[in-house]
Design an enzyme around this catalytic site. Structure first.
Site, PDB file in Angstrom:
ATOM      1  N   LYS A   1       0.756  -1.175   0.160  1.00 50.64           N
ATOM      2  CA  LYS A   1       0.023   0.139   0.256  1.00 50.64           C
ATOM      3  C   LYS A   1       0.939   1.172  -0.148  1.00 50.64           C
ATOM      4  O   LYS A   1       0.379   2.157  -0.469  1.00 50.64           O
ATOM      5  CB  LYS A   1      -1.036   0.060   1.149  1.00 50.64           C
ATOM      6  CG  LYS A   1      -1.942  -1.128   0.929  1.00 50.64           C
ATOM      7  CD  LYS A   1      -3.015  -1.100   1.897  1.00 50.64           C
ATOM      8  CE  LYS A   1      -4.071  -2.026   1.713  1.00 50.64           C
ATOM      9  NZ  LYS A   1      -3.785  -3.476   1.834  1.00 50.64           N
TER      10      LYS A   1
HETATM   11  C1  LIG Z   1      -4.385  -4.581   1.214  1.00 49.70           C
HETATM   12  C2  LIG Z   1      -3.348  -5.830   0.731  1.00 49.70           C
HETATM   13  C3  LIG Z   1      -3.808  -6.857   0.074  1.00 49.70           C
HETATM   14  C4  LIG Z   1      -5.107  -6.622  -0.880  1.00 49.70           C
HETATM   15  O1  LIG Z   1      -5.096  -5.574  -1.958  1.00 49.70           O
HETATM   16  P1  LIG Z   1      -6.423  -5.322  -2.418  1.00 49.70           P
HETATM   17  O2  LIG Z   1      -6.022  -4.105  -3.330  1.00 49.70           O
HETATM   18  O3  LIG Z   1      -7.230  -4.689  -1.415  1.00 49.70           O
HETATM   19  O4  LIG Z   1      -6.882  -6.244  -3.492  1.00 49.70           O
HETATM   20  C5  LIG Z   1      -2.941  -7.939  -0.140  1.00 49.70           C
HETATM   21  N1  LIG Z   1      -1.988  -7.957   0.551  1.00 49.70           N
HETATM   22  C6  LIG Z   1      -1.671  -7.077   1.317  1.00 49.70           C
HETATM   23  C7  LIG Z   1      -0.272  -7.324   2.441  1.00 49.70           C
HETATM   24  C8  LIG Z   1      -2.529  -5.807   1.604  1.00 49.70           C
HETATM   25  O5  LIG Z   1      -1.877  -5.016   2.545  1.00 49.70           O
END
Ligand SMILES: *Cc1c(COP(=O)(O)O)cnc(C)c1O
Length: 478
Positions: free
Chosen positions: A117
């Protein structure tokens, strides 16, 4: 470039108008009117851009196609400020690591909070600061977190002018590492609020504040959730960077496997593919919360109730519905806004599900858009973490393990499979210890963070109290 809503409202907006917004006024999500096409010549040029000038310059190239209301020199400066080796640990920003025949890991989790993120949120922080200064406005970001999103938002917004972050989290329920990551921030514009309740209580408080429209307007309350178009756009860049690293010529294809929850990450892959990046398959990997895997297998999209939403060892994928999924369905249905509005508005509200299995469009998910899927269980993830450590000496986290397990079910000879590494193992140490009987390695900058002084206030589940806090802080620093 203009943006439209997936629910068919006629208004068109520019990038900076939707930057600070969440949902479109008709309840839909924003998408560009059309996807800019990347020609063979441009892709070849971008190879040189990435290899010789770096990720930030590639990001500028991609973003320029979608953002025409920020002067080029400013946009380039924002990209250069965001994607540095200092912040992301390596000059490549998203290095590829070869794992086994046909399989690579693309590292997206070397940013400040060790999860993917950061890739988008770090840019969002700089874009927010830029646009708020230009408008002479302020924004109060209010959120609820059980881990990843909240810390990524705080690390992106810390010290940014014009922005305050009020982040609620369930008191005593996050891991010691997660608490230390967030609560050790001493920046004056970051407010950690530990709520004496569970995650849903936090979310309800945030909703209650946002539903008070007068308060929301007066105090300029905003969010940074994954439906924000700018976040999705920032993620498109690393599909190009992964492709460029894995191939020598544009005639080659690659596939990506994406550990998925809200469909934000893999939706960026869809956008890259629509722009003409030679992607063979987009593999959607879910955990036990298999809303998306069920759809791609059966054509039925069914939102889960809370009793049906499991707490798993890959918690960042524990979702009851996939908030970005509407964007793909809109494209799948030939961009029919009225139908998208009916499915995601009326039908989900009435039945909690919709069924496209009989629609000819459903078969196109795979044939035309490259989407396939799979899922993992806790036992699968433990096995994958253990085997990857034993065979390759590589330690992966629970989300990446989910991706790797599912990726192996969708390999095609001659097509490199890039598994997106979405977090580092240290964030999910308990499960690593369960799998390997040892603690994960900890990046040097996180040595001893649990012992740092914490900046957090504990609060009852009390909407009036959080409103009072926001009002007081706004008055205080006005
Ligand atoms: C948020 C997240 C996901 C999922 O991503 P999306 O965009 O919601 O599909 C997968 N792995 C980690 C470590 C995350 O923080």
């Amino acid at each position: 470039m203009k943006y439209l809503s997936t629910r068919g409202a006629p208004e068109r907006k520019r990038f900076c108008e939707i930057l600070l917004e969440g949902l479109a006024p008709d309840g839909g999500l924003y998408l560009p009117e059309s996807y800019p096409q990347v020609s063979d010549a441009t892709l070849t040029r971008w190879r040189t851009v990435y290899h010789q000038q770096g990720y930030a310059e590639l990001a500028f190239e991609v973003l320029s196609l979608y953002i025409d209301d920020i002067p080029a020199a400013d946009l380039r400066a924002l990209c250069e400020k965001t994607y540095t080796a200092e912040v992301f640990g390596t000059g490549e920003i998203v290095p590829l690591r070869h794992l086994e025949e046909g399989v690579w890991l693309e590292a997206l989790s070397n940013g400040p909070t060790l999860a993917f993120k950061d890739m988008a949120m770090q840019l969002l922080g700089n874009l927010f600061e830029y646009e708020l200064a230009r408008r002479g406005e302020e924004l109060n970001i209010l959120g609820a977190t059980s881990g990843d999103t909240g810390s990524a938002a705080e690390y992106a917004m810390r010290g940014k002018k014009g922005v305050r972050v009020f982040m609620t989290s369930p008191h005593g329920r996050m891991s010691a590492f997660q608490q230390a990551q967030m609560f050790s921030l001493q920046d004056a514009n970051i407010y950690n609020i530990a709520v004496k309740g569970v995650f849903d209580d936090c979310q309800d408080m945030v909703k209650a504040v946002s539903n008070d429209l007068a308060f929301k307007r007066q105090y300029r309350i905003g969010t940074v959730n994954s439906i924000n178009w700018a976040r999705l756009l920032a993620q498109v860049v690393y599909y190009f960077a992964g492709y460029i690293q894995a191939t020598q010529a544009n005639s080659q294809k690659v596939s990506f496997t994406v550990p998925s929850g809200n469909f934000g990450n893999v939706c960026a892959g869809h956008v890259a593919r629509m722009m003409g990046l030679p992607i063979d398959k987009l593999v959607v990997a879910t955990n036990e919360n298999d809303v998306l895997d069920e759809f791609f297998r059966t054509g039925v999209y069914r939102v889960r109730g809370s009793a049906d939403t499991h707490e798993t060892s890959s918690p960042s994928m524990d979702i009851s519905k996939a908030s970005n999924f509407e964007r793909f369905v809109f494209d799948l249905l030939g961009r029919d806004g009225a139908r998208t509005a009916d499915l995601f508005g009326a039908q989900l509200a009435k039945n909690g599900r919709f069924d496209l299995s009989a629609d000819p469009a459903f078969a196109q998910c795979a044939s035309r858009y490259g989407f396939v899927s799979g899922k993992s269980t806790h036992a699968n993830r433990l096995d994958t973490i253990r085997a990857t450590w034993q065979h390759y000496g590589v330690m992966i986290d629970t989300h990446t393990a989910d991706g790797l397990k599912v990726a192996r079910e969708h390999l095609t000879a001659g097509v490199p499979m890039l598994v997106l590494e979405t977090a580092l193992p240290i964030k999910f140490a308990e499960t690593i210890v369960q799998a390997l009987g040892r603690e994960p390695e900890r990046p040097a900058k996180f040595e001893g963070i649990e012992a740092l002084p914490k900046r957090v206030q504990v609060m009852e589940v009390d909407v009036a109290a959080i409103k009072a806090l926001i009002a007081r802080e706004c008055a205080h620093s006005a």
